[in-house]
Design a protein around this motif. Sequence first.
Motif, PDB file in Angstrom:
ATOM      1  N   SER A 179       0.725  -1.275  -0.039  1.00 31.16           N
ATOM      2  CA  SER A 179      -0.089  -0.081  -0.116  1.00 31.16           C
ATOM      3  C   SER A 179       0.777   1.254  -0.136  1.00 31.16           C
ATOM      4  O   SER A 179       1.987   1.018   0.371  1.00 31.16           O
ATOM      5  CB  SER A 179      -0.818  -0.025   1.394  1.00 31.16           C
ATOM      6  OG  SER A 179      -0.265   0.249   2.555  1.00 31.16           O
ATOM      7  N   PRO A 180       0.224   2.351  -0.423  1.00 31.91           N
ATOM      8  CA  PRO A 180       1.160   3.628  -0.220  1.00 31.91           C
ATOM      9  C   PRO A 180       1.695   3.982   1.007  1.00 31.91           C
ATOM     10  O   PRO A 180       2.923   4.566   1.149  1.00 31.91           O
ATOM     11  CB  PRO A 180       0.169   4.780  -0.720  1.00 31.91           C
ATOM     12  CG  PRO A 180      -0.812   4.088  -1.654  1.00 31.91           C
ATOM     13  CD  PRO A 180      -1.026   2.421  -0.934  1.00 31.91           C
ATOM     14  N   GLU A 181       1.058   3.304   2.115  1.00 32.22           N
ATOM     15  CA  GLU A 181       1.541   3.749   3.519  1.00 32.22           C
ATOM     16  C   GLU A 181       2.904   2.777   3.821  1.00 32.22           C
ATOM     17  O   GLU A 181       3.746   3.144   4.551  1.00 32.22           O
ATOM     18  CB  GLU A 181       0.696   3.708   4.445  1.00 32.22           C
ATOM     19  CG  GLU A 181      -0.536   4.712   4.433  1.00 32.22           C
ATOM     20  CD  GLU A 181      -1.580   4.184   3.024  1.00 32.22           C
ATOM     21  OE1 GLU A 181      -2.259   5.121   2.646  1.00 32.22           O
ATOM     22  OE2 GLU A 181      -1.678   2.952   2.768  1.00 32.22           O
ATOM     23  N   SER A 182       2.850   1.697   2.963  1.00 34.48           N
ATOM     24  CA  SER A 182       4.031   0.845   3.489  1.00 34.48           C
ATOM     25  C   SER A 182       5.092   0.271   2.547  1.00 34.48           C
ATOM     26  O   SER A 182       5.944  -0.369   2.753  1.00 34.48           O
ATOM     27  CB  SER A 182       3.151  -0.771   3.707  1.00 34.48           C
ATOM     28  OG  SER A 182       2.601  -1.307   2.594  1.00 34.48           O
ATOM     29  N   CYS A 183       4.912   1.093   1.326  1.00 29.97           N
ATOM     30  CA  CYS A 183       5.878   0.589   0.159  1.00 29.97           C
ATOM     31  C   CYS A 183       7.010   1.421   0.292  1.00 29.97           C
ATOM     32  O   CYS A 183       8.110   0.822  -0.445  1.00 29.97           O
ATOM     33  CB  CYS A 183       5.143   0.531  -1.096  1.00 29.97           C
ATOM     34  SG  CYS A 183       5.182   2.103  -1.927  1.00 29.97           S
ATOM     35  N   LYS A 184       7.362   2.313   0.986  1.00 34.12           N
ATOM     36  CA  LYS A 184       8.491   3.099   0.851  1.00 34.12           C
ATOM     37  C   LYS A 184       9.573   2.561   1.685  1.00 34.12           C
ATOM     38  O   LYS A 184       9.254   2.064   2.833  1.00 34.12           O
ATOM     39  CB  LYS A 184       8.083   4.918   1.310  1.00 34.12           C
ATOM     40  CG  LYS A 184       7.447   5.313   0.129  1.00 34.12           C
ATOM     41  CD  LYS A 184       6.957   6.761   0.690  1.00 34.12           C
ATOM     42  CE  LYS A 184       5.898   7.131  -0.161  1.00 34.12           C
ATOM     43  NZ  LYS A 184       5.395   8.602   0.188  1.00 34.12           N
TER      44      LYS A 184
END
Length: 458
Positions: A179-184
Amino acid sequence: MHVHRSPGGEALGVVVGAEGSWLTMGDGSRLLDLHGQYMSMGVGHRHPRIQTALHEAIDNLGYCVDLFAHEGKGRAAKLLIEDTMEGSDWAGRVRFVASGTEAVETALLMARIYTGRQVVVTRQLAHHGWTEGAAAVSTSTVNRGDYFDLPEGRVRNASVQHAPIAPAPFCASCPLGLSPESCKDENGTLACVRETERTIRAVGVHNVAGFITELYNAAGAYMVPEEYPAQIREMTTRLGIVWIDDEVVAGVGRTGKWWAFQHYGVTPDIVVAGKGLSSSAAPVGACIISRELSNFFDTGIWTAAGSFHGHPLSVAAVAATIEAIIEDDLVAHAAELGEYVRARLTEMTSAHMSLAYFEGSGLAWILNFVDPSTGRPWTATDRWYDVTADGDTFKPSEFLTTECAKRGVLLFPFLPNSMHLGPPLTITREELDFGLAVLDEALGVLDIQASAVVNDGQ
């Protein structure tokens, strides 16, 4: 007479006239072109400036091969380099060819010649054209064109050897399951960018000439994450790889900027243009290359040539399109109307259970549909739809195309659960109101009919 059929299989009918944002059909009815016919209509049908420019080109020159310089080609190139780049001096030269697909082929060749390497890496859900090189970097099954439907469910394949494929930067359904919250990572680098670099390193950086992207992904029907372009720019620069930005759909004002990359504060090495570049009044494509690349090509002689490259009619249409956009401030017009579209689609999302979400800017929008009874896409394979395996599923895009056509609005279905809005940049607020009202009504019919379609076993 052969009647061309849409990707949904329905005959499109016979067109007898066109003006502005409207088509006139053989039965006298009119259709508002809310799709821009593959998002190809820059300043609309039969724009008077383009009509005049084409007549003048016929009278003054008509034809000459690309080996000659001529005023029309220089004028079109000057407008592209000096007037569409928003003060940036990154661009050096333009090469005109005969279509967007051919411009992709040219970009692939340029990257290989410049680097002395052979491999170009692409992404999932990509579409860059139908010729051999462009098809090799295209990974969207429904648009790739490597199958031919025959009667009784038979299919004939014409497989294309594909390039190495990196993950799609498609956050709504991340291929990496994130998810955008977990991918970085700790540096803020997106997982899809990290995997793209791993794909390149797996091939061998010394073998990779370039990486090709879209920022508004037409065939894949999604927009890249906000951080993606800058991170791709950093990665390709660091690895010494050419970044090819395919803007055949997104370019020349459609997104509310002259070019989609301008939304992100970065510049690619090659921009590929077509479609709206000439408002499709004449076939044309173009590669706009950086000063670094153009300086390299100035050191030698490239013998590549095509009979219709830099054709006087095509570049006349290019120049007239850009001049019309400047004169009527149509980039700002697209941006302004885009905010209105956003507001109307927000209302529709609240009103219609079948419209899950949308994204876009300017006059380039993507709508995504779900089964209201499950909250999931009607066709489970969604962007990975395969016409040979999923042809019998209910496709809301086809349903809406039919319902809108009944009410005087033209849209096209490609993917089963998604569709685009991409009218001419000259569309008026009143015309847009009509088109969006029809879409709103059609979505209401979809809401009502959805359960019945499922219950009927479709």
